[in-house]
Design a protein around this motif. Structure first.
Motif, PDB file in Angstrom:
ATOM      1  N   ASN A  42      15.603  39.626  21.175  1.00  0.00           N
ATOM      2  CA  ASN A  42      14.870  38.743  22.018  1.00  0.00           C
ATOM      3  C   ASN A  42      13.715  38.886  22.084  1.00  0.00           C
ATOM      4  OD1 ASN A  42      15.210  37.644  25.168  1.00  0.00           O
ATOM      5  ND2 ASN A  42      15.165  39.330  26.195  1.00  0.00           N
ATOM      6  N   GLU A  43      12.894  39.072  20.713  1.00  0.00           N
ATOM      7  CA  GLU A  43      10.989  38.832  20.634  1.00  0.00           C
ATOM      8  C   GLU A  43      11.460  37.850  19.304  1.00  0.00           C
ATOM      9  OE1 GLU A  43       9.500  43.448  20.591  1.00  0.00           O
ATOM     10  OE2 GLU A  43      11.236  43.312  18.671  1.00  0.00           O
ATOM     11  N   VAL A  44      10.169  37.151  19.199  1.00  0.00           N
ATOM     12  CA  VAL A  44       9.704  35.896  18.486  1.00  0.00           C
ATOM     13  C   VAL A  44       9.040  36.714  17.947  1.00  0.00           C
ATOM     14  CG1 VAL A  44       8.114  34.301  18.878  1.00  0.00           C
ATOM     15  CG2 VAL A  44       9.020  35.109  20.136  1.00  0.00           C
ATOM     16  N   ILE A  45       9.673  36.311  15.747  1.00  0.00           N
ATOM     17  CA  ILE A  45       9.243  36.855  15.044  1.00  0.00           C
ATOM     18  C   ILE A  45       8.146  35.427  14.697  1.00  0.00           C
ATOM     19  CG2 ILE A  45       9.294  37.415  12.721  1.00  0.00           C
ATOM     20  CD1 ILE A  45      12.737  38.293  13.584  1.00  0.00           C
ATOM     21  N   GLY A  46       7.388  35.626  14.048  1.00  0.00           N
ATOM     22  CA  GLY A  46       6.395  34.363  13.981  1.00  0.00           C
ATOM     23  C   GLY A  46       5.625  35.021  11.984  1.00  0.00           C
ATOM     24  N   VAL A  47       5.920  34.007  11.104  1.00  0.00           N
ATOM     25  CA  VAL A  47       4.842  33.717   9.382  1.00  0.00           C
ATOM     26  C   VAL A  47       3.848  32.773   9.952  1.00  0.00           C
ATOM     27  CG1 VAL A  47       5.601  33.710   7.429  1.00  0.00           C
ATOM     28  CG2 VAL A  47       7.163  34.783   8.790  1.00  0.00           C
ATOM     29  N   HIS A  48       2.528  33.061   9.586  1.00  0.00           N
ATOM     30  CA  HIS A  48       1.443  32.833   9.050  1.00  0.00           C
ATOM     31  C   HIS A  48       1.309  32.183   8.275  1.00  0.00           C
ATOM     32  CE1 HIS A  48      -2.994  32.032  10.526  1.00  0.00           C
ATOM     33  NE2 HIS A  48      -3.125  31.162   9.095  1.00  0.00           N
ATOM     34  N   LEU A  49       1.557  30.872   7.691  1.00  0.00           N
ATOM     35  CA  LEU A  49       2.234  29.956   6.731  1.00  0.00           C
ATOM     36  C   LEU A  49      -0.056  29.117   6.580  1.00  0.00           C
ATOM     37  CD1 LEU A  49       5.384  29.107   6.258  1.00  0.00           C
ATOM     38  CD2 LEU A  49       4.365  30.818   4.546  1.00  0.00           C
ATOM     39  N   PRO A  50      -0.196  29.585   5.272  1.00  0.00           N
ATOM     40  CA  PRO A  50      -1.020  28.401   4.817  1.00  0.00           C
ATOM     41  C   PRO A  50      -0.787  27.540   3.914  1.00  0.00           C
ATOM     42  CG  PRO A  50      -2.009  30.951   3.346  1.00  0.00           C
ATOM     43  CD  PRO A  50      -0.622  31.210   4.248  1.00  0.00           C
ATOM     44  N   LEU A  51      -1.652  26.392   3.589  1.00  0.00           N
ATOM     45  CA  LEU A  51      -1.355  25.062   2.150  1.00  0.00           C
ATOM     46  C   LEU A  51      -1.458  26.486   1.053  1.00  0.00           C
ATOM     47  CD1 LEU A  51      -2.529  22.223   3.600  1.00  0.00           C
ATOM     48  CD2 LEU A  51      -0.679  23.009   2.568  1.00  0.00           C
ATOM     49  N   ARG A  52      -2.591  27.113   1.012  1.00  0.00           N
ATOM     50  CA  ARG A  52      -2.889  27.874  -0.392  1.00  0.00           C
ATOM     51  C   ARG A  52      -3.465  29.193  -0.016  1.00  0.00           C
ATOM     52  NH1 ARG A  52      -4.013  25.102  -4.856  1.00  0.00           N
ATOM     53  NH2 ARG A  52      -5.153  26.900  -5.717  1.00  0.00           N
ATOM     54  N   ASP A  53      -3.014  30.527  -0.842  1.00  0.00           N
ATOM     55  CA  ASP A  53      -3.840  31.649  -0.332  1.00  0.00           C
ATOM     56  C   ASP A  53      -5.008  31.368  -1.486  1.00  0.00           C
ATOM     57  OD1 ASP A  53      -2.982  31.868  -3.322  1.00  0.00           O
ATOM     58  OD2 ASP A  53      -1.493  33.865  -2.838  1.00  0.00           O
ATOM     59  N   ALA A  54      -5.434  32.874  -1.382  1.00  0.00           N
ATOM     60  CA  ALA A  54      -6.127  33.324  -2.301  1.00  0.00           C
ATOM     61  C   ALA A  54      -6.883  32.451  -4.106  1.00  0.00           C
ATOM     62  CB  ALA A  54      -6.754  34.131  -2.499  1.00  0.00           C
ATOM     63  N   ASN A  55      -5.578  31.939  -4.837  1.00  0.00           N
ATOM     64  CA  ASN A  55      -5.194  31.515  -5.661  1.00  0.00           C
ATOM     65  C   ASN A  55      -4.705  30.356  -6.086  1.00  0.00           C
ATOM     66  OD1 ASN A  55      -6.616  33.860  -6.840  1.00  0.00           O
ATOM     67  ND2 ASN A  55      -5.439  35.151  -6.810  1.00  0.00           N
ATOM     68  N   ASN A  56      -3.746  30.119  -5.130  1.00  0.00           N
ATOM     69  CA  ASN A  56      -1.830  29.651  -4.894  1.00  0.00           C
ATOM     70  C   ASN A  56      -1.708  28.517  -3.997  1.00  0.00           C
ATOM     71  OD1 ASN A  56      -1.334  30.168  -8.045  1.00  0.00           O
ATOM     72  ND2 ASN A  56      -0.722  31.622  -6.568  1.00  0.00           N
ATOM     73  N   ALA A  57      -1.319  27.214  -4.353  1.00  0.00           N
ATOM     74  CA  ALA A  57      -1.037  26.293  -3.487  1.00  0.00           C
ATOM     75  C   ALA A  57       0.932  27.294  -2.844  1.00  0.00           C
ATOM     76  CB  ALA A  57      -0.761  25.144  -3.606  1.00  0.00           C
ATOM     77  N   VAL A  58       0.652  26.837  -1.761  1.00  0.00           N
ATOM     78  CA  VAL A  58       2.651  27.415  -1.625  1.00  0.00           C
ATOM     79  C   VAL A  58       3.339  26.449  -2.107  1.00  0.00           C
ATOM     80  CG1 VAL A  58       2.477  25.053   0.688  1.00  0.00           C
ATOM     81  CG2 VAL A  58       3.429  27.583   0.633  1.00  0.00           C
ATOM     82  N   THR A  59       4.622  27.706  -2.894  1.00  0.00           N
ATOM     83  CA  THR A  59       5.238  26.441  -3.518  1.00  0.00           C
ATOM     84  C   THR A  59       7.040  26.355  -2.217  1.00  0.00           C
ATOM     85  OG1 THR A  59       6.355  28.245  -4.145  1.00  0.00           O
ATOM     86  CG2 THR A  59       4.300  27.512  -5.733  1.00  0.00           C
ATOM     87  N   ASN A  60       8.017  25.774  -3.266  1.00  0.00           N
ATOM     88  CA  ASN A  60       9.477  26.494  -2.095  1.00  0.00           C
ATOM     89  C   ASN A  60       9.774  28.169  -2.331  1.00  0.00           C
ATOM     90  OD1 ASN A  60       9.242  23.568  -1.768  1.00  0.00           O
ATOM     91  ND2 ASN A  60      10.865  23.000  -3.201  1.00  0.00           N
TER      92      ASN A  60
END
Length: 126
Positions: A42-60
């Protein structure tokens, strides 16, 4: 190198590569980022996803880790700069959709968003 996710100190300001869980959550500002959210205990879980972090592009693999942080939550949604992800990381975004199977997508572009539970579903917050 994979994204490193940490628990947010403030569920009203979940920053890039952070996650939080509360009755209502808010992410820090999105500029080409998305958030994924689900309902757990009964709570919301959320994750903040950038296209890139400091060094890398997001991956699968980063997507799989982020989805794991939702802890099997129900009624998942995607919110934020969806068009940026479709343009810059279309195959990774498709992997997110195929794996998460969101019940809704809120394509709002840049801004500050979050979610809360209303009538058993996640409703966006602005």
């Amino acid at each position: 190198m994979a994204y490193v996710f940490t628990q947010a100190a403030d569920n009203q300001a979940i920053a890039e590569c952070e996650w939080g869980k509360a009755s209502e959550i808010m992410f820090t500002g999105f500029s080409s980022c998305i958030g994924i959210m689900a309902i757990k205990d009964n709570e919301v879980i959320g994750v903040h996803l950038p296209l890139r972090d400091a060094n890398n592009a997001v991956t699968n693999a980063d997507i799989d880790t982020a989805i794991g942080l939702l802890d099997g939550g129900s009624s998942p949604v995607v919110i934020g700069s969806i068009s940026a992800w479709k343009a810059s990381a279309s195959s990774v975004y498709q992997h997110l959709l195929d794996t998460l199977k969101p019940v809704d997508q809120f394509s709002y572009g840049d801004g500050t968003y979050g979610g809360e539970i209303e009538n058993g579903k996640i409703q966006p917050r602005y």
